[in-house]
Write a protein that holds these residues in place. Structure first.
Motif, short mmCIF file in Angstrom:
data_model
loop_
_atom_site.label_atom_id
_atom_site.label_comp_id
_atom_site.label_asym_id
_atom_site.label_seq_id
_atom_site.Cartn_x
_atom_site.Cartn_y
_atom_site.Cartn_z
N PRO A 21 89.88 -73.90 25.60
CA PRO A 21 89.28 -72.82 26.40
C PRO A 21 89.82 -71.45 26.01
CG PRO A 21 90.75 -74.18 27.75
CD PRO A 21 90.56 -74.90 26.47
N GLU A 47 87.35 -68.28 25.07
CA GLU A 47 87.35 -66.99 25.76
C GLU A 47 87.82 -65.86 24.85
OE1 GLU A 47 86.37 -65.82 28.63
OE2 GLU A 47 85.63 -67.70 29.43
N ASN A 85 94.17 -71.12 34.28
CA ASN A 85 93.26 -70.16 34.90
C ASN A 85 93.56 -68.72 34.46
OD1 ASN A 85 95.66 -70.17 36.41
ND2 ASN A 85 94.63 -69.43 38.24
N ASP A 98 90.80 -67.60 32.11
CA ASP A 98 89.59 -67.13 32.78
C ASP A 98 89.79 -65.74 33.37
OD1 ASP A 98 86.89 -67.53 34.01
OD2 ASP A 98 88.05 -67.43 35.87
N GLY A 103 89.76 -63.17 30.65
CA GLY A 103 88.41 -63.03 30.13
C GLY A 103 87.51 -62.20 31.02
N ARG A 104 87.84 -62.09 32.30
CA ARG A 104 87.02 -61.34 33.24
C ARG A 104 87.49 -59.90 33.44
NH1 ARG A 104 86.65 -65.19 38.40
NH2 ARG A 104 85.40 -63.44 39.18
#
Length: 270
Positions: free
Chosen positions: A71, A75, A107, A110, A113-114
């Protein structure tokens, strides 16, 4: 950083577009090539920068678990390879995750990535505060959990001097920042019921200008915002807003920065 990208590298995205949007035009094929090159370059830069971090810090990296690495590559490949600020964070995240004995929560991939570059820099500004040092980062992390121990009525509100309200609010900001708090707003509002006069004194430290970004950081669990404290005082109301870094936010900050920052901050409080 110049990166050579194999034109035949990873056609997964193009294949998916072909299956979804068939018939595929030549133009779409060209777009697919651009996407493939873009993602490969970004991932390669993140890996290359991680290698540089390891060399500069004499780190021996060990591959993180595949359930983190896969992952991560997905990302990181979507990041803007020309954005040095974000790419530094991607590289540090992989370096920390690849350090023996270190477990970085998945996490965090994520969350990073945001974040936009501006979001990430706003979070850095919150963490570093006006003191701009590793010790102040650690101070923020440690002292914010002591928020409930601050005696607002007896320690903070009495700093307000009637007739010198503006300077009083600045003293309050300095006092709270010295305690590791992140102040975004302070205000004192008074109303003279007999004379019908309303007075207001307000200070907005720079962070208040990033209100939308603060709410974005809060939505990702990095901070709690706004923490509002309101107390009656001297015929008026004293109000302040704080941005409180969460434990998740503190760990995310350290895991997306050079490991030395965590070590330097810890030494100041040994």
């Amino acid at each position: 950083m110049d990166i050579d990208v194999d034109a035949d590298a990873s056609r997964t995205i193009v294949d998916a577009l072909r299956d979804t949007l068939s018939p595929l035009t030549e133009a779409l094929g060209a777009v697919g090539d651009q996407i493939r090159v873009y993602r490969t370059r970004a991932a390669l830069r993140a890996i290359g920068d991680t290698a540089k971090i390891a060399e500069q810090n004499n780190l021996r990296l060990k591959a993180p678990p595949l359930n983190f690495l896969i992952p991560y590559l997905e990302e990181a490949s979507l990041a803007d390879e020309t954005d040095d600020s974000l790419m530094d964070r991607w590289a540090n995240l992989l370096a920390n995750a690849s350090t023996d004995g270190k477990q970085v929560p998945r996490n965090f991939i994520d969350i990073l990535g945001r974040l936009s570059s501006a979001d990430a820099e706003a979070f850095d500004a919150l963490m570093r505060g006006p003191r701009h040092g590793a010790s102040h980062v650690r101070l923020i992390v440690e002292r914010q959990y002591m928020l409930g121990m601050i005696d607002i009525e007896n320690e903070i509100a009495p700093l307000i001097r009637v007739g010198d309200e503006a300077s009083s609010l600045q003293r309050i900001i300095s006092e709270l920042e010295d305690r590791g708090q992140i102040v975004t707003y302070v205000g004192f509002h008074s109303y003279d019921h007999d004379g019908g006069q309303y007075d207001e004194w307000v200070l907005h430290p720079a962070f208040e200008e990033d209100d939308i970004r603060l709410h974005t950081l809060a939505s990702l669990g990095l901070i709690t915002y706004p923490v509002q404290i309101k107390r009656p005082y001297e015929g008026g109301n004293f109000t302040m807003h704080l941005a409180v870094v969460t434990r998740l936010g503190a760990e995310f900050f350290f895991d997306t920065h050079d490991a030395k920052l965590r070590e330097e901050g810890s030494k100041d409080f040994e």
